[in-house]
Design a protein around this motif. Structure first.
Motif, PDB file in Angstrom:
ATOM      1  N   GLY A 538       0.834  -1.196   0.000  1.00  0.00           N
ATOM      2  CA  GLY A 538       0.000   0.000   0.000  1.00  0.00           C
ATOM      3  C   GLY A 538       0.870   1.248   0.000  1.00  0.00           C
ATOM      4  N   PRO A 539       0.265   2.421  -0.236  1.00  0.00           N
ATOM      5  CA  PRO A 539       1.040   3.671  -0.256  1.00  0.00           C
ATOM      6  C   PRO A 539       1.760   3.923   1.071  1.00  0.00           C
ATOM      7  CG  PRO A 539      -1.185   4.024  -1.078  1.00  0.00           C
ATOM      8  CD  PRO A 539      -1.158   2.634  -0.531  1.00  0.00           C
ATOM      9  N   ASP A 540       1.281   3.302   2.150  1.00  0.00           N
ATOM     10  CA  ASP A 540       1.911   3.486   3.463  1.00  0.00           C
ATOM     11  C   ASP A 540       3.059   2.501   3.696  1.00  0.00           C
ATOM     12  OD1 ASP A 540       0.375   1.242   3.503  1.00  0.00           O
ATOM     13  OD2 ASP A 540      -0.670   1.688   5.389  1.00  0.00           O
ATOM     14  N   GLY A 541       3.378   1.696   2.681  1.00  0.00           N
ATOM     15  CA  GLY A 541       4.466   0.747   2.845  1.00  0.00           C
ATOM     16  C   GLY A 541       4.064  -0.526   3.567  1.00  0.00           C
ATOM     17  N   GLN A 542       2.785  -0.635   3.920  1.00  0.00           N
ATOM     18  CA  GLN A 542       2.280  -1.843   4.581  1.00  0.00           C
ATOM     19  C   GLN A 542       1.621  -2.746   3.549  1.00  0.00           C
ATOM     20  OE1 GLN A 542       2.422  -2.275   8.200  1.00  0.00           O
ATOM     21  NE2 GLN A 542       3.886  -0.614   7.800  1.00  0.00           N
ATOM     22  N   LYS A 543       1.571  -4.028   3.880  1.00  0.00           N
ATOM     23  CA  LYS A 543       0.881  -4.967   3.013  1.00  0.00           C
ATOM     24  C   LYS A 543      -0.572  -4.520   2.870  1.00  0.00           C
ATOM     25  CE  LYS A 543       0.759  -9.942   2.436  1.00  0.00           C
ATOM     26  NZ  LYS A 543       1.165 -11.249   2.938  1.00  0.00           N
ATOM     27  N   MET A 544      -1.076  -4.541   1.629  1.00  0.00           N
ATOM     28  CA  MET A 544      -2.446  -4.075   1.430  1.00  0.00           C
ATOM     29  C   MET A 544      -3.440  -5.000   2.129  1.00  0.00           C
ATOM     30  SD  MET A 544      -2.859  -2.797  -2.491  1.00  0.00           S
ATOM     31  CE  MET A 544      -1.553  -1.884  -3.305  1.00  0.00           C
ATOM     32  N   SER A 545      -4.355  -4.408   2.859  1.00  0.00           N
ATOM     33  CA  SER A 545      -5.436  -5.203   3.437  1.00  0.00           C
ATOM     34  C   SER A 545      -6.624  -4.299   3.709  1.00  0.00           C
ATOM     35  CB  SER A 545      -4.979  -5.883   4.726  1.00  0.00           C
ATOM     36  OG  SER A 545      -4.932  -4.952   5.786  1.00  0.00           O
ATOM     37  N   LYS A 546      -7.802  -4.899   3.608  1.00  0.00           N
ATOM     38  CA  LYS A 546      -9.030  -4.130   3.801  1.00  0.00           C
ATOM     39  C   LYS A 546      -9.053  -3.499   5.185  1.00  0.00           C
ATOM     40  CE  LYS A 546     -12.017  -6.434   0.503  1.00  0.00           C
ATOM     41  NZ  LYS A 546     -12.571  -7.782   0.357  1.00  0.00           N
ATOM     42  N   SER A 547      -8.567  -4.266   6.191  1.00  0.00           N
ATOM     43  CA  SER A 547      -8.651  -3.756   7.559  1.00  0.00           C
ATOM     44  C   SER A 547      -7.742  -2.539   7.742  1.00  0.00           C
ATOM     45  CB  SER A 547      -8.283  -4.856   8.552  1.00  0.00           C
ATOM     46  OG  SER A 547      -6.968  -5.320   8.296  1.00  0.00           O
ATOM     47  N   LYS A 548      -6.645  -2.470   7.002  1.00  0.00           N
ATOM     48  CA  LYS A 548      -5.763  -1.306   7.129  1.00  0.00           C
ATOM     49  C   LYS A 548      -6.250  -0.142   6.256  1.00  0.00           C
ATOM     50  CE  LYS A 548      -1.386  -3.677   8.040  1.00  0.00           C
ATOM     51  NZ  LYS A 548      -1.179  -4.706   7.007  1.00  0.00           N
ATOM     52  N   GLY A 549      -7.196  -0.437   5.365  1.00  0.00           N
ATOM     53  CA  GLY A 549      -7.736   0.622   4.523  1.00  0.00           C
ATOM     54  C   GLY A 549      -6.723   1.188   3.543  1.00  0.00           C
ATOM     55  N   ASN A 550      -5.710   0.379   3.173  1.00  0.00           N
ATOM     56  CA  ASN A 550      -4.679   0.895   2.263  1.00  0.00           C
ATOM     57  C   ASN A 550      -4.703   0.162   0.929  1.00  0.00           C
ATOM     58  OD1 ASN A 550      -3.779  -1.579   3.111  1.00  0.00           O
ATOM     59  ND2 ASN A 550      -1.691  -0.924   3.554  1.00  0.00           N
ATOM     60  N   VAL A 551      -5.862  -0.405   0.588  1.00  0.00           N
ATOM     61  CA  VAL A 551      -5.969  -1.159  -0.650  1.00  0.00           C
ATOM     62  C   VAL A 551      -6.088  -0.204  -1.830  1.00  0.00           C
ATOM     63  CG1 VAL A 551      -7.346  -2.798  -1.964  1.00  0.00           C
ATOM     64  CG2 VAL A 551      -7.022  -3.126   0.488  1.00  0.00           C
ATOM     65  N   VAL A 552      -5.246  -0.394  -2.820  1.00  0.00           N
ATOM     66  CA  VAL A 552      -5.280   0.429  -4.025  1.00  0.00           C
ATOM     67  C   VAL A 552      -6.039  -0.341  -5.102  1.00  0.00           C
ATOM     68  CG1 VAL A 552      -3.875   1.369  -5.878  1.00  0.00           C
ATOM     69  CG2 VAL A 552      -3.125   1.604  -3.512  1.00  0.00           C
ATOM     70  N   ASN A 553      -7.063   0.271  -5.647  1.00  0.00           N
ATOM     71  CA  ASN A 553      -7.845  -0.380  -6.692  1.00  0.00           C
ATOM     72  C   ASN A 553      -7.273   0.010  -8.054  1.00  0.00           C
ATOM     73  OD1 ASN A 553      -9.670  -1.367  -8.462  1.00  0.00           O
ATOM     74  ND2 ASN A 553     -11.458  -0.372  -7.548  1.00  0.00           N
TER      75      ASN A 553
END
Length: 763
Positions: A538-553
């Motif tokens: 994700g843009p935050d450098g964390q693995k993308m996940s729905k719970s983190k809200g960092n999923v890029v579509n």
RNA sequence: GCCAAGGUGGCGGAAUGGUAGACGCACAGGACUUAAAAUCCUGAGAGGGCCUAAAAACCUUCAUGUGAGUUCGAGUCUCACCCUUGGUACCA
């Protein structure tokens, strides 16, 4: 907006479909074949960034190879059996089949929208009876060969998914799929005997040009250890305790013996143990613990078997026997000789229980053999448990006769169809057991008293052979085509996720070796090259996940910037030949779009046809060689950089149209839609994707910049003809004022000259 | 613990033992514009010197996790150590 990507993408894709551009003619002998494979996706419903990274970037190489004259097979399909379909069925009352096929239809459209050049005529769906018929047929072949076996064994059970799991699907004691802690159960299940192939799976790695880390991971998983069996007799009884050790030479230092709590000998011996209750309580405690709890607690625990002794075969001394959970029932013989002087774990246990630590002389192999020692090799890998108590999978093609003996379903009854009159709810019982139709089918075909197998196959079985099927996906008479297999296999390059190193890739290698032994396939190793892909974070450098809200579509970016910009971004973000993690950079896609717009503007400045100057021809040739070589190494980031460098040069001095065409051809694998559009505008014939890659042989370079060093320190540079002699180079170098100053009047003792690179004056 | 891969600007990353930081992002200054966006041009590893009103140019030192070594020359090879990531783990 310098160009309308929606319009351009639509037109290009229609053009390709119209020309049927990506159908591979596997029988064509005029071009060299290349089988490029990316792991087929699970039809989860929506294409995410990971899919783009997996397929769009691999597609660049498929396109590049076609331009370079190869006959490329770049197929796609869906790994379509599996739990999510069933869970959707349970949760929303949907038909798993309908759910799956709907997702596939949606994902097909999305895959096409990324501009991937898949040959859809070779598509394979593992849930299609035309496919799983052959999964079943191959299973019966393994069964006839004794490589598929039904037996009772302790197995890993996921209480949430209500099914057993293969060892490989247990990560840190938890279910790979849902994260629930797994339990151990003793059940009668189907196994594929991958352990029979442990040695060959290990040996086969030596030949493969894979990255060391992939090979090492497989070697570690197979876990070969060489050692010996030794027997420790129990005085006044018939029993002996058989131990496995990798250090039989330390047997003189064995001061006690330890049995795993699961050891079968405990049952028979318990009667003569004085502290039965304590031992029973310990065994019970161990059983209650999950495997995870057992290994997390590193404190050594155990109970001495009072009144039971064992004789050290080397010293003939009587030594005590313990039961302790640091010894595992599932490895070796479930019993060890403890040598505290040589083994850390034994030392800890000895310390906790006040046992002697004995430094002793090493035993020779002769001596070990004399005391009944037997050389033996053990492997850590377990047989592959393939039974699943789930619905949406390939039915195991086995029926049981009235005595309960298993028989393979004969080929004429394949596909052995998955029944539809089934209750999906997981109860621990296999859902197929609720099917009336299946029972009636078995009675009708085989007779009264015959019963079906109710379990389905692990989906990893489906995916262990799909690359064979791609060669001849519709063949109703055979699982693949013998002639095509000979020509096209092994897969030249296989790209996938690192999480499959010890699962899918290992299983597929095993399957291939087993089928080779059955003379069904012509190769022993399925994948010549294997590349593990990295991860887009994700843009935050964390693995993308729905719970983190960092999923890029990806769809949003495709809509705004176009598929070509997204492809370029993913290829440019880092080297594709090593599995790195790359944060999604929101500015990155925009930057790629800008690059493409600069290309568009450059083309608008195209001049009339004119002869191409040598210097321009040379940079085109150099770029073409660089991109091709980088592509061969799966390094698309530096290939794009070379293209950008060429664009920078062209912007300074716009080149004639022929050079622009060459540029567009080199851009085509990366940005297939826009390149097609610009190709047409430049008056190119047919499709740019049918053009020829610009020749890499370059006009002779006349001169180059040579760095001048004095004692290894850079002091300047000179332009020299490539053919310049060492003397000439030294003379030119010494003419530089900085060099004269650095030499301070002294003559250099010698010179080191690398033509075209450096001249070093050493004093 | 063991095994493997890594550690280079503010960031992603380039560099067959041969000019470290390609290419790009972000940043700064400028041009265009009434203004902004877009676009174009320019700059930049860190520090110091010289000359200056200021800058450029020029010169110079230090720079690829740390320390040693091999080499004419090391990001690259060797050894030791530190750290990060991945795999694996009472596997006898």
């Amino acid at each position: 907006m310098a160009y309308d990507h929606r319009e351009i993408e639509k037109k290009a894709q229609e053009k390709w479909t119209g020309l049927d551009l990506y159908r591979a003619d596997l029988s064509d002998d005029t071009r060299e074949p290349y089988y490029l494979l990316a792991e087929f996706p699970y039809p989860s419903g929506d294409l995410h960034i990971g899919h783009w990274y997996a397929f769009a970037v691999t597609d660049i190489y498929a396109r590049m190879l076609r331009l370079r004259g190869r006959n490329v097979l770049f197929p796609i399909g869906f790994d379509a059996f599996g739990l999510p379909a069933e869970n959707a069925a349970i949760k929303h009352g949907l038909d798993p089949s309908e759910w799956t096929y709907k997702n596939i239809a949606r994902m097909r459209a999305q895959l096409i929208s990324m501009g991937a050049s898949f040959d859809w005529s070779k598509e394979v769906l593992t849930c299609d009876p035309g496919y799983y018929q052959w999964t079943q047929w191959l299973f019966t072949k393994l069964f006839e060969q004794g490589l598929a076996e039904r037996r009772a064994a302790p197995v890993k059970w996921c209480p949430k998914d209500q099914t057993v799991l293969a060892n490989e699907q247990v990560i840190d004691g938890r279910c790979e799929r849902c994260g629930t802690e797994v339990e151990e159960k003793r059940l009668t299940q189907w196994f594929l005997k991958i352990t029979d192939y442990a040695e060959r799976l290990l040996e086969g790695l030596a030949e493969l040009p894979w990255r060391e880390e992939i090979k090492e991971a497989q070697r570690a998983w197979i876990g070969k250890s060489e050692g010996a069996y030794l027997e420790f007799p129990i005085p006044h009884r018939d029993e002996k305790i058989k131990v496995f050790t990798t250090r039989p030479d330390t047997v003189y230092g064995a001061t006690y013996v330890v049995l795993a709590p699961e050891h079968p000998l405990l049952e028979t011996i318990l009667a003569s143990v004085q502290n039965v209750d304590a031992v029973r309580a310990y065994i019970r405690d161990t059983k209650r613990k999950t495997e995870r709890e057992r290994s997390e607690n590193k404190e050594k625990t155990g109970v001495k078997l009072e009144g039971v002794l064992a004789i050290n075969p080397a010293t003939k001394e009587e030594i005590p026997v313990y039961v302790a959970d640091y010894v595992l029932g599932s490895y070796g013989t479930g019993a060890v000789m403890a040598v505290p002087a040589h083994d850390e774990r034994d030392a800890e246990f000895a310390h906790a229980f006040n046992l002697p630590v004995l430094e002793a002389q090493p035993a020779s192999w002769d001596a070990i053999t004399m005391m009944g020692g037997e050389r033996v090799t053990h492997y850590r890998i377990r047989d592959w448990l393939v039974s699943r108590q789930r619905y949406w999978g390939c039915p195991i093609p086995i029926v049981y006769d009235p005595s309960g003996k298993p028989h393979a379903v004969p080929a004429e009854h394949l596909p052995w169809l998955l029944p539809t009159d089934v209750d999906f709810k997981p109860t621990g019982e296999a859902p197929l057991a609720s099917s009336k139709e299946l029972k009636e089918r078995v009675t009708r075909i085989f007779g009264e008293g015959w019963t079906p197998e109710y379990d389905t196959l692990d989906t990893f079985v489906d995916s262990s052979w799909y690359f064979f099927r791609y060669l001849d996906p519709k063949n109703p008479h055979d699982f693949s085509d013998a002639v095509l297999m000979k020509k096209w296999l092994p897969v030249d390059r296989y790209s996938g996720g690192s999480e499959h190193t010890t699962m899918h890739v290992l299983y597929a290698r095993f399957f291939t070796k087993a089928l080779y032994d059955l003379a069904l396939v012509p190769i022993e190793e399925p994948f010549h090259e294997r590349f593990n892909r990295g991860l887009i974070l994700g843009p935050d450098g964390q693995k993308m996940s729905k719970s983190k809200g960092n999923v890029v579509n990806p769809d949003d970016f495709v809509a705004t910037y176009g598929a070509d910009a997204v492809r370029l971004y993913l290829a440019f973000v880092g080297p594709y030949n090593e599995p790195g993690n790359y944060p999604w950079n929101l500015d990155g896609v925009a930057a790629m779009r800008k690059f493409l717009e600069r290309v568009v503007r450059l083309m608008e400045r195209a001049r009339e046809e004119a002869p191409t100057p040598d210097s321009v021809a040379e940079s085109v040739a150099r770029t073409s060689a660089k991109i091709a070589a980088d592509g061969d190494r799966f390094k698309f980031n530096t290939g794009i950089a070379a293209l950008m460098t060429l664009l920078n040069a062209f912007e300074d001095t716009p080149p004639p149209t022929a050079a622009l065409r060459a540029f567009i051809i080199m851009l085509a694998p990366f940005a297939p839609h826009l390149s097609e559009h610009l190709w047409e505008k430049l008056g190119g014939e047919g499709s740019v994707h049918q053009a020829s890659w610009p020749a890499a042989s370059r006009a002779t370079v006349q001169e180059s910049e040579v760095a001048v060093q004095v004692n290894g320190k850079r002091r300047g540079s000179v332009r020299l003809p490539l053919a310049a002699s060492e003397e000439d180079a030294a003379r030119a170098a010494r003419a530089l004022p900085a060099v004269t100053a650095a030499l301070a009047g002294k003559d250099p003792a010698r010179t080191v000259y690398v033509p075209g690179k450096i001249i070093n004056l050493v004093s």
